[in-house]
Scaffold this motif. Sequence first.
Motif, PDB file in Angstrom:
ATOM      1  N   ILE A  16     -56.045  57.385  48.776  1.00  0.00           N
ATOM      2  CA  ILE A  16     -54.954  56.777  49.561  1.00  0.00           C
ATOM      3  C   ILE A  16     -54.073  55.918  48.650  1.00  0.00           C
ATOM      4  CG2 ILE A  16     -54.407  55.142  51.393  1.00  0.00           C
ATOM      5  CD1 ILE A  16     -55.335  57.839  52.421  1.00  0.00           C
ATOM      6  N   ALA A  17     -54.699  55.141  47.756  1.00  0.00           N
ATOM      7  CA  ALA A  17     -53.929  54.281  46.844  1.00  0.00           C
ATOM      8  C   ALA A  17     -53.029  55.123  45.947  1.00  0.00           C
ATOM      9  CB  ALA A  17     -54.871  53.429  46.011  1.00  0.00           C
ATOM     10  N   GLU A  18     -53.548  56.234  45.424  1.00  0.00           N
ATOM     11  CA  GLU A  18     -52.736  57.112  44.580  1.00  0.00           C
ATOM     12  C   GLU A  18     -51.596  57.717  45.375  1.00  0.00           C
ATOM     13  OE1 GLU A  18     -55.622  59.867  43.228  1.00  0.00           O
ATOM     14  OE2 GLU A  18     -56.313  58.614  41.548  1.00  0.00           O
ATOM     15  N   THR A  19     -51.868  58.095  46.604  1.00  0.00           N
ATOM     16  CA  THR A  19     -50.819  58.683  47.456  1.00  0.00           C
ATOM     17  C   THR A  19     -49.719  57.680  47.750  1.00  0.00           C
ATOM     18  OG1 THR A  19     -52.508  60.092  48.499  1.00  0.00           O
ATOM     19  CG2 THR A  19     -50.389  59.861  49.650  1.00  0.00           C
ATOM     20  N   LEU A  20     -50.106  56.431  47.981  1.00  0.00           N
ATOM     21  CA  LEU A  20     -49.118  55.402  48.306  1.00  0.00           C
ATOM     22  C   LEU A  20     -48.164  55.126  47.144  1.00  0.00           C
ATOM     23  CD1 LEU A  20     -51.358  52.852  50.240  1.00  0.00           C
ATOM     24  CD2 LEU A  20     -49.538  54.271  51.201  1.00  0.00           C
ATOM     25  N   ASN A  21     -48.596  55.401  45.917  1.00  0.00           N
ATOM     26  CA  ASN A  21     -47.768  55.123  44.744  1.00  0.00           C
ATOM     27  C   ASN A  21     -46.900  56.298  44.324  1.00  0.00           C
ATOM     28  OD1 ASN A  21     -48.517  52.419  44.143  1.00  0.00           O
ATOM     29  ND2 ASN A  21     -50.497  53.149  43.412  1.00  0.00           N
ATOM     30  N   LEU A  37     -55.352  60.886  55.025  1.00  0.00           N
ATOM     31  CA  LEU A  37     -56.410  60.113  55.678  1.00  0.00           C
ATOM     32  C   LEU A  37     -57.192  60.982  56.660  1.00  0.00           C
ATOM     33  CD1 LEU A  37     -57.823  57.407  56.305  1.00  0.00           C
ATOM     34  CD2 LEU A  37     -56.011  56.981  58.003  1.00  0.00           C
ATOM     35  N   LEU A  38     -56.477  61.757  57.447  1.00  0.00           N
ATOM     36  CA  LEU A  38     -57.156  62.629  58.413  1.00  0.00           C
ATOM     37  C   LEU A  38     -58.021  63.670  57.695  1.00  0.00           C
ATOM     38  CD1 LEU A  38     -54.243  63.202  60.973  1.00  0.00           C
ATOM     39  CD2 LEU A  38     -56.144  61.596  61.141  1.00  0.00           C
ATOM     40  N   GLU A  39     -57.501  64.191  56.607  1.00  0.00           N
ATOM     41  CA  GLU A  39     -58.245  65.190  55.835  1.00  0.00           C
ATOM     42  C   GLU A  39     -59.537  64.613  55.271  1.00  0.00           C
ATOM     43  OE1 GLU A  39     -57.732  67.516  51.566  1.00  0.00           O
ATOM     44  OE2 GLU A  39     -55.933  66.885  52.674  1.00  0.00           O
ATOM     45  N   LEU A  40     -59.479  63.394  54.762  1.00  0.00           N
ATOM     46  CA  LEU A  40     -60.642  62.789  54.121  1.00  0.00           C
ATOM     47  C   LEU A  40     -61.678  62.293  55.125  1.00  0.00           C
ATOM     48  CD1 LEU A  40     -58.797  60.757  51.321  1.00  0.00           C
ATOM     49  CD2 LEU A  40     -60.194  62.818  51.002  1.00  0.00           C
ATOM     50  N   THR A  41     -61.221  61.918  56.310  1.00  0.00           N
ATOM     51  CA  THR A  41     -62.146  61.359  57.308  1.00  0.00           C
ATOM     52  C   THR A  41     -62.609  62.383  58.332  1.00  0.00           C
ATOM     53  OG1 THR A  41     -60.255  60.652  58.660  1.00  0.00           O
ATOM     54  CG2 THR A  41     -61.181  59.041  57.098  1.00  0.00           C
ATOM     55  N   GLY A  42     -62.031  63.568  58.311  1.00  0.00           N
ATOM     56  CA  GLY A  42     -62.421  64.587  59.260  1.00  0.00           C
ATOM     57  C   GLY A  42     -61.790  64.421  60.626  1.00  0.00           C
ATOM     58  N   LEU A  43     -60.868  63.505  60.780  1.00  0.00           N
ATOM     59  CA  LEU A  43     -60.143  63.330  62.039  1.00  0.00           C
ATOM     60  C   LEU A  43     -59.005  64.349  62.108  1.00  0.00           C
ATOM     61  CD1 LEU A  43     -60.024  59.436  61.987  1.00  0.00           C
ATOM     62  CD2 LEU A  43     -61.622  60.879  63.286  1.00  0.00           C
ATOM     63  N   THR A  44     -58.403  64.511  63.303  1.00  0.00           N
ATOM     64  CA  THR A  44     -57.397  65.574  63.470  1.00  0.00           C
ATOM     65  C   THR A  44     -55.998  65.062  63.775  1.00  0.00           C
ATOM     66  OG1 THR A  44     -57.885  65.774  65.838  1.00  0.00           O
ATOM     67  CG2 THR A  44     -59.157  67.174  64.320  1.00  0.00           C
ATOM     68  N   THR A  45     -55.898  63.907  64.410  1.00  0.00           N
ATOM     69  CA  THR A  45     -54.600  63.455  64.918  1.00  0.00           C
ATOM     70  C   THR A  45     -54.358  61.993  64.523  1.00  0.00           C
ATOM     71  OG1 THR A  45     -54.753  64.940  66.809  1.00  0.00           O
ATOM     72  CG2 THR A  45     -53.175  63.118  66.988  1.00  0.00           C
ATOM     73  N   GLY A  46     -53.133  61.705  64.142  1.00  0.00           N
ATOM     74  CA  GLY A  46     -52.793  60.327  63.812  1.00  0.00           C
ATOM     75  C   GLY A  46     -51.311  60.068  63.966  1.00  0.00           C
ATOM     76  N   TRP A  47     -50.948  58.823  64.202  1.00  0.00           N
ATOM     77  CA  TRP A  47     -49.538  58.450  64.306  1.00  0.00           C
ATOM     78  C   TRP A  47     -49.378  56.971  63.940  1.00  0.00           C
ATOM     79  CZ3 TRP A  47     -52.543  59.749  68.499  1.00  0.00           C
ATOM     80  CH2 TRP A  47     -52.766  58.762  69.464  1.00  0.00           C
ATOM     81  N   VAL A  48     -48.172  56.606  63.550  1.00  0.00           N
ATOM     82  CA  VAL A  48     -47.879  55.243  63.116  1.00  0.00           C
ATOM     83  C   VAL A  48     -46.699  54.698  63.920  1.00  0.00           C
ATOM     84  CG1 VAL A  48     -47.120  53.762  61.210  1.00  0.00           C
ATOM     85  CG2 VAL A  48     -48.733  55.629  60.775  1.00  0.00           C
ATOM     86  N   PHE A  49     -46.876  53.507  64.489  1.00  0.00           N
ATOM     87  CA  PHE A  49     -45.796  52.779  65.157  1.00  0.00           C
ATOM     88  C   PHE A  49     -45.338  51.647  64.241  1.00  0.00           C
ATOM     89  CE2 PHE A  49     -47.795  54.001  69.403  1.00  0.00           C
ATOM     90  CZ  PHE A  49     -46.808  54.934  69.699  1.00  0.00           C
ATOM     91  N   LEU A  50     -44.031  51.542  64.008  1.00  0.00           N
ATOM     92  CA  LEU A  50     -43.462  50.340  63.403  1.00  0.00           C
ATOM     93  C   LEU A  50     -42.919  49.476  64.533  1.00  0.00           C
ATOM     94  CD1 LEU A  50     -41.589  51.433  60.156  1.00  0.00           C
ATOM     95  CD2 LEU A  50     -43.916  50.552  60.433  1.00  0.00           C
ATOM     96  N   ILE A  51     -43.218  48.176  64.502  1.00  0.00           N
ATOM     97  CA  ILE A  51     -42.844  47.287  65.598  1.00  0.00           C
ATOM     98  C   ILE A  51     -41.998  46.155  65.033  1.00  0.00           C
ATOM     99  CG2 ILE A  51     -43.681  45.830  67.467  1.00  0.00           C
ATOM    100  CD1 ILE A  51     -46.257  47.465  67.452  1.00  0.00           C
ATOM    101  N   GLY A  52     -40.792  45.960  65.581  1.00  0.00           N
ATOM    102  CA  GLY A  52     -39.860  44.960  65.099  1.00  0.00           C
ATOM    103  C   GLY A  52     -40.148  43.577  65.632  1.00  0.00           C
ATOM    104  N   GLU A  53     -39.408  42.597  65.099  1.00  0.00           N
ATOM    105  CA  GLU A  53     -39.593  41.208  65.515  1.00  0.00           C
ATOM    106  C   GLU A  53     -39.223  40.993  66.973  1.00  0.00           C
ATOM    107  OE1 GLU A  53     -37.374  38.805  62.879  1.00  0.00           O
ATOM    108  OE2 GLU A  53     -38.607  39.232  61.114  1.00  0.00           O
TER     109      GLU A  53
END
Length: 556
Positions: A16-21, A37-53
Amino acid sequence: MSQEAGMQEMYTLKTIAETLNTSNDLSPMLDTVVGKLLELTGLTTGWVFLIGERGDYSCVSDHNLPPALLHKEKEPMRCGTCWCVNRFWDGRLDNAVNIINCKRIEDATEHQWGDTHDITHHATVPLRSGDKMMGLLNVASPGKEHFSDSELALLQAVAYQIGSAMERMRLYSAEQRRADLYARLGEFSRSLGLKMNECSNADDMARTVVKLLVQHYDWPFVALLAQKNGTLSVQAAHANGLEETKTFCEIPPEVGRRLHRVIDSHRAAQLSSAEIGELAALCDTSLPVSAMSSGLAAAIPLSPPGETAVLVVGLGSASDLLQADREVMDALAEHITASWESLRLVDKRRELTRLEERNRLARDLHDSVNQMLFSLSLTAKGAERMLSGSAELHPAAEAMRDIRSLSQEALKEMRALIMQLRPAGLESGLLSALQEYGTGQGLQVIVNRTGMRTLPRSIEEGLWRIGQEALNNVRKHAGVTAADITLQLTDTEAVLVVADRGKGGAKRRQAMPASSLGLSIMRERAQSLGGRLELASSSRKGTSVTVVIPLPSELG
């Protein structure tokens, strides 16, 4: 934890650290990291929310969402709220946790939006860098209803890595944006300096500022608001690069109070989507109001000498006003204010130059033509006495009498002209100066004024000269020794009326060019100021000369 599990966790964090760079672009980076992350942990679904001030959120990355969450272009991921977002807003989400029965999945199932791939639960992890909260990472798998403590700890460590990378990208992006904004500020400042010579008043300046801002910053909406009679009104606006002609429209009280708070703070501030939507609708812009209400806007207070003004700009779709934006906007306000002051100084220099030239011409006329006319009058008077002293009236005596009379009349006209060239007395006001001038011409002048505002020097002098000529006509043609002068001032125009109750005849004189030079000069002066002259004359009511001059904004 077994040694194998520990090694797998270390490998996951390293990958993950290498990917982030590998990238400085946020969305591609998050897509890659979530997938890895999903590939390494064996999970299938993921999503990210950005939340403003301000509590607004957006799904900036997703991987392998079930059809139920893809309904109507991912509407379940864009609309509504859920437990994890609410906890984030409340400040109660500190660590990775299990979420039982995801509300977004429940809503999708209830409304039969599609297959959920047997996903009912997910883990949610706050994304942070230090004390700065940024958003949420959610992961799930079909049939998985619980995440162990070790799984949550791994997700928490990955979230810290993602948060630190996001903060690094934010700082990098902010520096890039700051450099770009300052470069544009330099270009704007140079363009404004070149355009300054084309601005004759504050209204021209406002339109020029707005137009140049749209050109150099690519902002979809720019409006300059000025205070008139205690109320902020739109003075100039551009939308989508098109100038809006609907100006000086009064803004809603709620938006006005918000803008006054910004002005009092003397710093650029962010406006809500509702506020910028109201302003865009008010200006009748060609830009859809929905486009403005979904974006970001800022209010920039200006400080033209002795006035109140604010610049409102639509910045596009960014979620928050960055510090770099605030810095550049404050510098932008200083540049615009300095240009306004420069315009005032240039106008004063021009006016002083005109006054100096008129004074020089007045002195030359006084020292040459005026003295010659005076000498001619004395010579004619002496010759008349010599010729009248003989026993028989000399034939030339009558001619000398006419010469003396004409020279005295010409001398009076010349003195009036010199007085017009040297407009002394305007320091005490236009009406006082005209009253004093009329008294010097042997007239009783009654003045009246309605409305209060400061007249630009060019307009005040134009009205002064028109009023002088009108009083000269009263003295020469009306057959009376009294005149009334009225000055009416509003936000948009000045109206000067010079009236008498004499014998009229101005209409007849107007039809004879040789005898209506004064009327023509008055009309030309009014037109040169963008106004008009109206003449009413009859033998029963006398003559009235009405001059209507449009007034610029009091800004600047």
